[in-house]
Design a protein around this motif. Structure first.
Motif, PDB file in Angstrom:
ATOM      1  N   ALA A   7      19.501   7.240  15.177  1.00  0.00           N
ATOM      2  CA  ALA A   7      18.652   7.163  16.365  1.00  0.00           C
ATOM      3  C   ALA A   7      17.840   8.440  16.564  1.00  0.00           C
ATOM      4  O   ALA A   7      18.386   9.511  16.841  1.00  0.00           O
ATOM      5  CB  ALA A   7      19.517   6.903  17.602  1.00  0.00           C
ATOM      6  N   MET A   9      14.099  10.052  18.502  1.00  0.00           N
ATOM      7  CA  MET A   9      13.535   9.851  19.833  1.00  0.00           C
ATOM      8  C   MET A   9      12.015   9.743  19.876  1.00  0.00           C
ATOM      9  O   MET A   9      11.459   9.092  20.764  1.00  0.00           O
ATOM     10  CB  MET A   9      13.991  10.976  20.760  1.00  0.00           C
ATOM     11  CG  MET A   9      13.746  10.714  22.245  1.00  0.00           C
ATOM     12  SD  MET A   9      14.550  11.981  23.269  1.00  0.00           S
ATOM     13  CE  MET A   9      14.143  11.386  24.904  1.00  0.00           C
ATOM     14  N   ALA A  12      10.626   6.287  20.251  1.00  0.00           N
ATOM     15  CA  ALA A  12      11.190   5.448  21.308  1.00  0.00           C
ATOM     16  C   ALA A  12      10.104   4.909  22.231  1.00  0.00           C
ATOM     17  O   ALA A  12       8.990   5.422  22.297  1.00  0.00           O
ATOM     18  CB  ALA A  12      12.210   6.241  22.124  1.00  0.00           C
ATOM     19  N   THR A  13      10.448   3.877  22.959  1.00  0.00           N
ATOM     20  CA  THR A  13       9.562   3.269  23.951  1.00  0.00           C
ATOM     21  C   THR A  13       9.025   4.321  24.925  1.00  0.00           C
ATOM     22  O   THR A  13       9.791   5.126  25.468  1.00  0.00           O
ATOM     23  CB  THR A  13      10.331   2.193  24.740  1.00  0.00           C
ATOM     24  OG1 THR A  13      10.681   1.129  23.856  1.00  0.00           O
ATOM     25  CG2 THR A  13       9.504   1.651  25.885  1.00  0.00           C
ATOM     26  N   CYS A  31      12.836  10.027  29.761  1.00  0.00           N
ATOM     27  CA  CYS A  31      12.712   9.374  28.463  1.00  0.00           C
ATOM     28  C   CYS A  31      14.051   9.200  27.762  1.00  0.00           C
ATOM     29  O   CYS A  31      14.180   8.374  26.858  1.00  0.00           O
ATOM     30  CB  CYS A  31      11.730  10.143  27.581  1.00  0.00           C
ATOM     31  SG  CYS A  31      10.018   9.946  28.137  1.00  0.00           S
ATOM     32  N   PHE A  35      14.942   5.916  25.620  1.00  0.00           N
ATOM     33  CA  PHE A  35      15.553   6.063  24.296  1.00  0.00           C
ATOM     34  C   PHE A  35      16.869   5.287  24.228  1.00  0.00           C
ATOM     35  O   PHE A  35      17.128   4.520  23.296  1.00  0.00           O
ATOM     36  CB  PHE A  35      15.762   7.556  24.040  1.00  0.00           C
ATOM     37  CG  PHE A  35      16.396   7.929  22.737  1.00  0.00           C
ATOM     38  CD1 PHE A  35      16.212   7.186  21.585  1.00  0.00           C
ATOM     39  CD2 PHE A  35      17.176   9.085  22.655  1.00  0.00           C
ATOM     40  CE1 PHE A  35      16.795   7.575  20.368  1.00  0.00           C
ATOM     41  CE2 PHE A  35      17.757   9.475  21.466  1.00  0.00           C
ATOM     42  CZ  PHE A  35      17.576   8.724  20.319  1.00  0.00           C
ATOM     43  N   THR A  36      17.700   5.473  25.243  1.00  0.00           N
ATOM     44  CA  THR A  36      18.991   4.786  25.288  1.00  0.00           C
ATOM     45  C   THR A  36      18.805   3.275  25.345  1.00  0.00           C
ATOM     46  O   THR A  36      19.562   2.510  24.725  1.00  0.00           O
ATOM     47  CB  THR A  36      19.815   5.274  26.494  1.00  0.00           C
ATOM     48  OG1 THR A  36      19.982   6.695  26.406  1.00  0.00           O
ATOM     49  CG2 THR A  36      21.177   4.610  26.537  1.00  0.00           C
ATOM     50  N   ASP A  38      16.367   1.492  23.992  1.00  0.00           N
ATOM     51  CA  ASP A  38      16.036   1.013  22.641  1.00  0.00           C
ATOM     52  C   ASP A  38      17.290   0.922  21.778  1.00  0.00           C
ATOM     53  O   ASP A  38      17.515  -0.070  21.072  1.00  0.00           O
ATOM     54  CB  ASP A  38      15.045   1.970  21.974  1.00  0.00           C
ATOM     55  CG  ASP A  38      13.622   1.827  22.481  1.00  0.00           C
ATOM     56  OD1 ASP A  38      13.398   1.055  23.434  1.00  0.00           O
ATOM     57  OD2 ASP A  38      12.739   2.498  21.919  1.00  0.00           O
ATOM     58  N   VAL A  39      18.089   1.981  21.810  1.00  0.00           N
ATOM     59  CA  VAL A  39      19.288   2.011  20.977  1.00  0.00           C
ATOM     60  C   VAL A  39      20.275   0.933  21.410  1.00  0.00           C
ATOM     61  O   VAL A  39      20.857   0.221  20.576  1.00  0.00           O
ATOM     62  CB  VAL A  39      19.938   3.411  21.027  1.00  0.00           C
ATOM     63  CG1 VAL A  39      21.294   3.402  20.340  1.00  0.00           C
ATOM     64  CG2 VAL A  39      19.019   4.438  20.371  1.00  0.00           C
ATOM     65  N   GLY A 103      13.774   4.379  16.692  1.00  0.00           N
ATOM     66  CA  GLY A 103      13.014   5.483  17.258  1.00  0.00           C
ATOM     67  C   GLY A 103      12.394   6.392  16.210  1.00  0.00           C
ATOM     68  O   GLY A 103      12.100   7.557  16.491  1.00  0.00           O
TER      69      GLY A 103
END
Length: 277
Positions: A7, A9, A12-13, A31, A35-36, A38-39, A103
């Motif tokens: 993962a 960052m 990430a979205t 953020c 990030f969390t 997405d994961v 990410g």
């Protein structure tokens, strides 16, 4: 079925500029949640697809960015730095069936949101056997030596295009479209979570170990933005100058190659001064 999620960052979205990803910066805390999300979407999707275990290896900066309390209880999180294989730590134990790059981003010198390879600015290009290399390409060669396929890649559209070269069979999810190094057209976290979860569910069927790929020797060339950094990198045994700002080294395996790369970037980081890097 055991899945390893590497993962990062920058891909990430919603992430578009340094303050989104540098620990302690103005937008980093916000953020971290994106990030969390997405994961966690990848975790949920892999369990939807039949995974028995998902372990997440934090691979960004301090490697302490994900919010453990927001992850699915079935997942496990490897957090913290100084790991043998850095971004793909855990693949070497022989019990991983598939790897997801969540990410991820394009490499140094490429187009892409926050594109870089390991170091944000000091490295201007990396080549693996004369092919320009992103972190995804480097890590894909590492996991291949353990017979583990890359089954899912998420990031901006450029990162997904880059992944076609090193993991053509993997599922790809673009969470944003590159406009410039610091700008992107972003999808909402609700949409990207749904897209990532659906792709991870499908990608679980690709998590089938294969014979280890021995693709060496590997020659890694690294170009820096200043001559003194090339000089500093030659402190690492086997690393030689091949230009004013460029060095190269050759290893028999990518296991050795990625460890040497980590040593080079560590030395170079220490050679950059805050005001006159």
């Amino acid at each position: 079925m055991r899945i390893l999620v590497s993962a990062d960052m920058e891909g990430a979205t919603g992430v578009t500029w340094p303050d989104d990803v540098v620990p302690g910066a103005s937008q980093w805390e916000r953020c971290r949640s994106l990030f969390t999300s997405d994961v966690n979407a990848a975790v949920l999707g892999f369990f939807d697809g039949g995974a028995d275990e998902v372990i997440i290896n934090e691979a960004h900066w301090s490697m302490r960015n994900l919010l453990l309390e927001r992850l699915d209880d079935r997942a496990r999180l490897l957090t913290g730095r100084h790991k043998e294989l850095s971004m793909v730590e855990g693949v070497q134990h022989g019990d991983v069936d598939g790897v997801a790059f969540v990410g991820y981003h394009a490499g140094a010198g490429m187009e892409g949101v926050l594109a870089h390879t390991y170091l944000a600015n000091s490295i201007t290009g990396v080549w693996l056997n004369d092919v320009r290399a992103s972190e995804g390409l480097l890590n894909a060669h590492v996991v291949a030596e353990y017979g583990v396929p890359v089954v899912l890649v998420t990031g901006d559209d450029v990162a997904c295009e880059d992944a076609l070269g090193y993991a053509p069979g993997a599922l790809k999810v673009a969470v944003k479209d590159h406009v410039s190094r610091y700008a992107a057209v972003c999808r909402t976290p609700a949409r990207t979570a749904a897209d990532i979860r659906a792709a991870a569910k499908e990608a679980a069927s690709l998590a089938v170990r294969h014979e280890p790929v021995r693709g060496g020797p590997f020659t890694v060339a690294v170009e820096f933005d200043a001559e003194h950094l090339a000089m500093a990198a030659t402190v690492v045994p086997g690393v030689d100058r091949i230009g004013e700002r460029k060095v190269a080294y050759t290893t028999g395996t990518m296991y050795e190659g990625i460890r040497a790369f980590k040593a080079v970037t560590t030395i170079v980081s220490a050679a950059v001064e805050e005001q006159y890097g």
